[in-house]
Design an enzyme around this catalytic site. Structure first.
Site, PDB file in Angstrom:
ATOM      1  N   SER A  98       0.915  -1.073  -0.049  1.00  0.00           N
ATOM      2  CA  SER A  98      -0.151  -0.022   0.043  1.00  0.00           C
ATOM      3  C   SER A  98       0.672   1.151  -0.082  1.00  0.00           C
ATOM      4  O   SER A  98       1.615   1.519  -0.855  1.00  0.00           O
ATOM      5  CB  SER A  98      -0.849  -0.034   1.268  1.00  0.00           C
ATOM      6  OG  SER A  98      -1.933   0.849   0.993  1.00  0.00           O
ATOM      7  N   HIS A 123      -2.773  -1.157  -4.292  1.00  0.00           N
ATOM      8  CA  HIS A 123      -4.021  -0.973  -4.431  1.00  0.00           C
ATOM      9  C   HIS A 123      -4.745   0.433  -4.216  1.00  0.00           C
ATOM     10  O   HIS A 123      -3.671   1.452  -4.225  1.00  0.00           O
ATOM     11  CB  HIS A 123      -4.866  -1.982  -3.243  1.00  0.00           C
ATOM     12  CG  HIS A 123      -4.395  -1.477  -1.853  1.00  0.00           C
ATOM     13  ND1 HIS A 123      -4.795  -2.449  -0.810  1.00  0.00           N
ATOM     14  CD2 HIS A 123      -3.889  -0.682  -1.339  1.00  0.00           C
ATOM     15  CE1 HIS A 123      -4.551  -1.838   0.474  1.00  0.00           C
ATOM     16  NE2 HIS A 123      -4.200  -0.771   0.060  1.00  0.00           N
TER      17      HIS A 123
END
Length: 196
Positions: A98, A123
């Site tokens: 992330s 993501h």
């Protein structure tokens, strides 16, 4: 409370004890080994600014083993990395997920590395746990979309991938090993020995 190892050095005046992070900082090394929140971001930013003020021409090494975290905290670190004159050399040790992956790819081009068994995950941004009135939820939803556009554009810039591919790949968790991250443009090299 986390245990922080101490390092003892011999000097001509006797012994001197440092916590391990202070000792690493002397060698222009910052270790980000936790989830990224405002407090951690402030520590990393302070270290970046300190090292830059000490020597604006010396590379700063940022070692990352992080599951990610706060978008705003991560973007504050990102902006500081881009703001200082120093090259920021990034390394993935373990995982960069992330916002951790976002910081990994944001290092100076040509100086982004991962160890062989690293795991990289990208993501789309999220702001979990939203509740309240419909108008408040709408405000937060628009903010998430705005931040997603910013981070997607920056990921495209740093990886060389098209914006369309980034948008498609971050729709769900996109997990890569080190060779895949190199092919994707998140890192430049896979290393198994310290760089000299």
């Amino acid at each position: 409370m986390a245990l922080v190892p101490m390092v003892i050095e011999q000097t001509n005046r006797g012994e001197r004890a440092y916590d391990i992070y202070s000792r690493l900082l002397r060698d222009n090394i910052i270790f980000l080994g936790t989830p990224i929140d405002d407090q951690i971001a402030n520590l990393v930013i302070a270290q970046l600014l300190f090292l830059s003020a000490e020597d604006p021409d010396k590379d700063i090494q940022l070692y990352i083993n992080s599951p990610g975290g706060s978008i705003t905290a991560g973007l504050a670190i990102y902006d500081t990395m881009q703001f200082i004159k120093n090259d920021v050399v990034t390394y993935c040790i373990g995982q960069a997920a992330s916002m951790g992956a976002f910081l990994l790819m944001s290092g100076t081009a040509g100086k982004r590395f991962a160890l062989p068994n690293s795991r990289i995950l990208i993501h789309q941004p999220s702001m979990g746990g939203l509740s309240g009135q419909a108008t408040d939820i709408d405000i937060h939803a628009r903010e998430i979309l705005r931040i997603r556009e910013i981070t997607n554009n920056l990921m495209s810039k740093h990886t060389g991938q098209s914006l369309e591919r980034i948008e498609r790949d971050v729709e769900r968790d996109f997990i890569m090993n080190a060779p895949q991250a190199k092919e994707y443009g998140i890192i430049d090299e896979i290393i198994d020995r310290p760089r000299v």
